[in-house]
Write an enzyme that holds these catalytic residues in place. Structure first.
Site, mmCIF file in Angstrom:
data_model
loop_
_atom_site.group_PDB
_atom_site.id
_atom_site.type_symbol
_atom_site.label_atom_id
_atom_site.label_comp_id
_atom_site.label_asym_id
_atom_site.label_seq_id
_atom_site.Cartn_x
_atom_site.Cartn_y
_atom_site.Cartn_z
ATOM 1 N N ASP A 1 41.857 42.961 40.923
ATOM 2 C CA ASP A 1 40.971 41.959 40.319
ATOM 3 C C ASP A 1 41.450 41.736 38.889
ATOM 4 O OD1 ASP A 1 38.748 40.229 39.906
ATOM 5 O OD2 ASP A 1 37.615 41.854 38.989
ATOM 6 N N SER A 2 40.928 40.692 38.268
ATOM 7 C CA SER A 2 41.240 40.431 36.872
ATOM 8 C C SER A 2 40.650 41.508 35.979
ATOM 9 C CB SER A 2 40.655 39.088 36.466
ATOM 10 O OG SER A 2 39.249 39.138 36.606
ATOM 11 N N CYS B 1 38.922 39.175 44.080
ATOM 12 C CA CYS B 1 38.705 38.224 42.998
ATOM 13 C C CYS B 1 38.652 36.832 43.625
ATOM 14 C CB CYS B 1 39.885 38.331 42.026
ATOM 15 S SG CYS B 1 39.881 37.118 40.704
ATOM 16 N N GLU C 1 32.984 42.889 31.287
ATOM 17 C CA GLU C 1 34.154 43.710 30.929
ATOM 18 C C GLU C 1 33.852 44.593 29.704
ATOM 19 O OE1 GLU C 1 37.528 43.955 32.189
ATOM 20 O OE2 GLU C 1 36.622 43.046 33.953
ATOM 21 N N CYS D 1 31.822 35.240 42.154
ATOM 22 C CA CYS D 1 32.748 36.012 41.316
ATOM 23 C C CYS D 1 32.391 37.474 41.533
ATOM 24 C CB CYS D 1 32.564 35.615 39.851
ATOM 25 S SG CYS D 1 33.438 36.673 38.684
ATOM 26 N N HIS E 1 32.590 39.951 39.704
ATOM 27 C CA HIS E 1 31.910 40.631 38.589
ATOM 28 C C HIS E 1 30.383 40.493 38.698
ATOM 29 C CE1 HIS E 1 35.891 40.600 36.678
ATOM 30 N NE2 HIS E 1 35.420 41.333 35.681
HETATM 31 N N1 DGL Z 1 36.229 38.798 39.438
HETATM 32 C C1 DGL Z 1 36.876 37.534 39.266
HETATM 33 C C2 DGL Z 1 36.415 36.565 40.345
HETATM 34 O O1 DGL Z 1 35.913 36.992 41.369
HETATM 35 C C3 DGL Z 1 36.664 37.108 37.851
HETATM 36 C C4 DGL Z 1 37.562 36.011 37.465
HETATM 37 C C5 DGL Z 1 37.910 35.948 36.026
HETATM 38 O O2 DGL Z 1 38.566 36.864 35.548
HETATM 39 O O3 DGL Z 1 37.589 34.922 35.425
HETATM 40 O O4 DGL Z 1 36.555 35.374 40.242
#
Ligand code: DGL
Length: 259
Positions: free
Chosen positions: A9-10, A72, A150, A182, A184
């Protein structure tokens, strides 16, 4: 087969998916990449998201992962087709759960809270066209939410205020389902529950991703049948403190790695 499941993931949001996977598949080893240095992906171009996804996949393959979960929405909607075409390992992606929401809504209005990168993707629009015809999709960009999560500010006033600002216009349009687009955002559910009226259901795709991961491992005969306690390796390219608080479990090993 003994190779681990790879997850990326990011940042730390994909741990919401990782938790569902490890619950459903308790004997699988995992390797998780948190590319927090490059978060948020949602504000980047399609090409940048693709290049970051390729970098993550190459590293997971070096760690001998047998299957990769793109945990993600932004990376899935912008890169999973390319990844599936160019690598032989199976990929499981995650997309906003529009289909189940379309089946459940009574007002015929579904809210989708997601990143700019997800909402602007072709895959998202195609899914909406196929699975939500006759349903109004009320899109809302969650700008700034990933950054707050984050930083570990899930329960802060700042987060509650920003969420309120995003949710209020959706409620004014009479949504009765809110899709968390998302990975997150599942961490925001306790805050969301305070904001949303009781008739609004929250829908996310975490469990569906875990079920799909299991199904693919079974179909490809890669499910780990040895009932041994697994190990979970996490690699993060920023300060690991918040990640540590999110995955405070047995057999998890967190390292800082520049990737
Ligand atoms: N967890 C990522 C998602 O599901 C976050 C994306 C991001 O870093 O903007 O889209």
């Amino acid at each position: 087969m003994q190779g681990p499941i790879g997850v990326f993931d990011s940042g730390i949001g994909g741990t919401s998916i990782w938790k569902e996977i490890t619950k459903l598949l308790p004997f699988e080893n995992t390797v998780y990449l948190a590319d927090s240095k490059n978060a948020p992906y949602g504000e980047k171009s399609e090409e940048d998201i693709l290049q970051l996804s390729i970098k993550n996949v190459d590293l997971l393959l070096k760690k001998e992962c047998k299957l990769i979960v793109v945990a993600c929405n932004t990376a899935t909607t912008n890169a999973v087709n390319f990844l599936r075409k160019n690598y032989s390992v199976p990929f499981i992606g995650i997309e906003p759960a529009i289909k189940p929401a379309a089946l459940r809504t009574k007002t015929k209005k579904v809210g989708v809270l997601a990143t700019k990168g997800t909402l602007s993707s072709t895959l998202f629009h195609n899914t909406a066209k196929i699975h939500a015809s006759g349903i109004q999709i009320v899109e809302q960009e969650g700008k700034g939410l990933v950054e707050l999560i984050e930083k570990g500010k899930v329960n802060s006033e700042e987060t509650a205020l920003l969420l309120g600002k995003y949710i209020t216009p959706m409620l004014e349009q009479d949504i009765d389902c809110l899709v968390l687009g998302c990975t997150h955002y599942p961490y925001l559910v306790p805050v969301l529950k305070k904001i949303l009226p009781q008739n609004v259901q929250i829908i996310d795709s975490g469990f569906a991703v875990a079920k799909q991961t299991k199904a693919v491992l079974e179909r490809t005969r890669m499910l780990n049948t040895v009932q041994k306690e697994p190990k979970h390796f996490f690699y993060i390219n920023m300060d690991p403190e918040v990640l540590k608080s999110f995955v405070d479990q047995r057999n998890t090993f967190i390292s800082i790695l520049d990737f």
